[in-house]
Design an enzyme around this catalytic site. Structure first.
Site, PDB file in Angstrom:
ATOM      1  N   THR A 133      38.825  47.781  34.448  1.00 19.68           N
ATOM      2  CA  THR A 133      39.061  46.757  35.470  1.00 19.68           C
ATOM      3  C   THR A 133      39.325  47.368  36.844  1.00 19.68           C
ATOM      4  O   THR A 133      40.021  48.371  36.970  1.00 19.68           O
ATOM      5  CB  THR A 133      40.251  45.872  35.062  1.00 19.68           C
ATOM      6  OG1 THR A 133      40.020  45.352  33.756  1.00 19.68           O
ATOM      7  CG2 THR A 133      40.417  44.706  36.030  1.00 19.68           C
ATOM      8  N   SER A 139      37.006  40.295  35.548  1.00 16.71           N
ATOM      9  CA  SER A 139      36.473  40.293  34.187  1.00 16.71           C
ATOM     10  C   SER A 139      35.004  40.675  34.114  1.00 16.71           C
ATOM     11  O   SER A 139      34.465  40.832  33.019  1.00 16.71           O
ATOM     12  CB  SER A 139      36.650  38.891  33.565  1.00 16.71           C
ATOM     13  OG  SER A 139      38.016  38.584  33.402  1.00 16.71           O
ATOM     14  N   THR A 165      46.115  50.413  30.353  1.00 12.94           N
ATOM     15  CA  THR A 165      47.152  50.522  29.335  1.00 12.94           C
ATOM     16  C   THR A 165      47.365  51.985  28.952  1.00 12.94           C
ATOM     17  O   THR A 165      46.412  52.700  28.667  1.00 12.94           O
ATOM     18  CB  THR A 165      46.764  49.719  28.083  1.00 12.94           C
ATOM     19  OG1 THR A 165      46.581  48.343  28.442  1.00 12.94           O
ATOM     20  CG2 THR A 165      47.842  49.804  27.018  1.00 12.94           C
ATOM     21  N   GLY A 352      63.635  25.072  19.234  1.00  3.48           N
ATOM     22  CA  GLY A 352      64.543  24.595  20.270  1.00  3.48           C
ATOM     23  C   GLY A 352      65.246  25.713  21.020  1.00  3.48           C
ATOM     24  O   GLY A 352      64.657  26.757  21.321  1.00  3.48           O
ATOM     25  N   GLU A 376      40.836  43.109  27.286  1.00  7.81           N
ATOM     26  CA  GLU A 376      39.603  43.305  26.517  1.00  7.81           C
ATOM     27  C   GLU A 376      38.636  42.135  26.684  1.00  7.81           C
ATOM     28  O   GLU A 376      37.828  41.843  25.798  1.00  7.81           O
ATOM     29  CB  GLU A 376      39.894  43.527  25.030  1.00  7.81           C
ATOM     30  CG  GLU A 376      40.503  44.870  24.703  1.00  7.81           C
ATOM     31  CD  GLU A 376      39.569  46.023  25.037  1.00  7.81           C
ATOM     32  OE1 GLU A 376      38.606  46.246  24.296  1.00  7.81           O
ATOM     33  OE2 GLU A 376      39.817  46.702  26.043  1.00  7.81           O
ATOM     34  N   GLY A 377      38.718  41.461  27.816  1.00 11.91           N
ATOM     35  CA  GLY A 377      37.849  40.315  28.096  1.00 11.91           C
ATOM     36  C   GLY A 377      38.606  39.015  27.924  1.00 11.91           C
ATOM     37  O   GLY A 377      39.132  38.728  26.848  1.00 11.91           O
ATOM     38  N   THR A 378      38.678  38.215  28.962  1.00 13.01           N
ATOM     39  CA  THR A 378      39.440  36.968  28.909  1.00 13.01           C
ATOM     40  C   THR A 378      38.796  35.955  27.955  1.00 13.01           C
ATOM     41  O   THR A 378      37.662  36.125  27.510  1.00 13.01           O
ATOM     42  CB  THR A 378      39.516  36.324  30.306  1.00 13.01           C
ATOM     43  OG1 THR A 378      38.181  35.982  30.719  1.00 13.01           O
ATOM     44  CG2 THR A 378      40.129  37.273  31.319  1.00 13.01           C
ATOM     45  N   GLN A 380      37.609  33.094  28.651  1.00 12.70           N
ATOM     46  CA  GLN A 380      36.396  32.539  29.240  1.00 12.70           C
ATOM     47  C   GLN A 380      35.200  33.489  29.064  1.00 12.70           C
ATOM     48  O   GLN A 380      34.083  33.046  28.782  1.00 12.70           O
ATOM     49  CB  GLN A 380      36.624  32.244  30.732  1.00 12.70           C
ATOM     50  CG  GLN A 380      37.640  31.156  31.006  1.00 12.70           C
ATOM     51  CD  GLN A 380      39.084  31.637  30.894  1.00 12.70           C
ATOM     52  OE1 GLN A 380      39.351  32.822  30.722  1.00 12.70           O
ATOM     53  NE2 GLN A 380      40.021  30.709  31.004  1.00 12.70           N
TER      54      GLN A 380
END
Length: 399
Positions: A133, A139, A165, A352, A376-378, A380
């Site tokens: 990225t 993306s 990461t 709760g 790793e790719g959204t 969408q």
């Protein structure tokens, strides 16, 4: 389709369960609060895993998730399956700690997916992060602007990567860069850049919503010279093949991310059932119309979890059997990522105030879950890939 865990992997699954319960869970909140602190407890686990892998032909881990050669003995369950099964159990303990494990980075999966035999041997034991990225491409991996220009026996890299990461802790970073912007996707290649290489600089560490045990870095490359031998796979630009070479990495890593989501969702469901046991009988023999709303919600969440799990196992099994699995890998990632977020948030809601407080890990899991639907790719992007595969459309035809 046999839905049971393969017999040869049952010991591995049991070991992963023990690690998750006895190592990850006790330190989970500690490193959630101490963001950017390296979990030193993981060094011993990494050494143990290295020892297990060294003596096993069906070893587990990101660096062993490679499509196997045909053995001529019918269908098989290999390292992709064992890796996903192990990840599911470990992420029942903690996703961030799994991502922080030495020598198990997504860059290791990239090396395993596309490296040649010489590179596999040379980079064996190296902890590799993956840098794709960029600030301006989001993306769209094909819009990468980081350049790699050949100069003698080296490539010179220039550009910036974000959301890497383990970008600071890993010993190297697998960097995606283009050899020629005018040739588009086909010119994108991946390079192994070791930390300490001149021109490579970690510019910042991100403060995040979740997975705080894992560091996430931004890295700048300024006239960074990388040996030509560190270009993974084939250096030739094949316009006909296009982007397929480097994209093979995702066919291996997306089922792994889906497995992370399945492990986290399982943890959330298990804990919610424990907290609600005094209020929900959980009698699976009764139809949904005859149980409480909380029970019906749990049953529906469990069904979503099971569907995501089976999709993930199918994608991993296809990789082990050298079947094209791009569509299935994206289906598993899309389903599991959305499922984990829904399950974690719904479990917090059902429990709760108990689920919302820091005394419970449910609160942490709800935060950790969101990244599994993004990296790793959204969501969408995964749905777009699935649509292209189903309709037989190219990326130019369906955007």
């Amino acid at each position: 389709m046999n839905l049971e865990t393969p017999r040869k992997f049952r010991a591995l699954v049991t070991q992963a369960q023990q690690v998750a319960a006895q190592y990850y869970r006790p330190i989970s909140r500690k490193y959630d609060r101490a963001e950017h602190s390296y979990p030193k407890e993981l060094d011993l686990l990494a050494a143990l895993l290295d020892g297990m892998n060294a003596g096993s032909p069906e070893s587990t881990g990101a660096r062993t998730s490679k499509r196997q050669h045909d053995s001529g003995d019918g269908v098989r369950n290999g390292s992709n399956m064992s890796t996903c099964l192990g990840i599911m159990e470990l992420c029942w303990g903690d996703v961030g700690l799994l991502l922080a494990m030495p020598r198990q980075g997504l860059g290791n999966a990239a090396i395993a997916a596309v490296a040649n035999d010489e590179q596999l041997q040379r980079f064996d034991g190296l902890w590799a992060a993956m840098a794709i990225t960029e600030p301006d491409c989001g993306s769209d991996s094909a819009a990468i602007r980081t350049t790699a220009v050949r100069d003698g026996d080296d490539y010179v890299l220039n550009g910036e990567k974000i959301f890497v990461t383990s970008g600071e802790r890993a010993g190297a970073v697998v960097v995606w860069a283009t050899l020629d912007k005018s040739l588009g996707r086909a010119a994108i290649k991946s390079f192994v850049v070791e930390h300490g290489t001149r021109g490579m600089q970690v510019t910042r560490l991100e403060k995040k919503l979740g997975i705080k045990a894992s560091d996430t870095a931004a890295i700048r490359f300024t006239d960074c010279r990388v040996p030509a031998a560190n270009l993974l796979g084939n250096a030739d630009i094949d316009v006909a093949k296009g982007f397929a070479g480097v994209m093979e990495t995702f066919d291996n890593t997306r089922p792994m991310v889906a497995a992370m989501a399945i492990g986290l969702a399982k943890a959330s469901l298990d804990r919610a059932r424990e907290l609600l046991e005094d209020h929900c009988a959980l009698d699976y023999r009764k139809p949904l119309l005859q149980v409480s709303h909380a029970e019906a919600q749990l049953y529906q969440l469990e069904a979503e979890w099971e569907a995501a799990r089976l999709l993930t196992l199918k994608a991993a099994w296809m990789a082990d059997n050298r079947m094209p699995n791009s569509k299935e890998a994206s289906m598993a990632k899309a389903k599991a990522g959305r499922m984990a977020t829904e399950v974690a948030l719904k479990c917090v809601e059902l429990c709760g105030l108990t689920g919302y407080g820091e005394d419970e890990l449910l609160e942490k899991w709800a935060r950790d879950a969101k990244i599994l639907d993004i990296f790793e790719g959204t969501q969408q992007i995964q749905l777009l890939i699935v649509a292209r595969r189903l309709l037989g459309k190219s990326s130019k035809e369906l955007k």
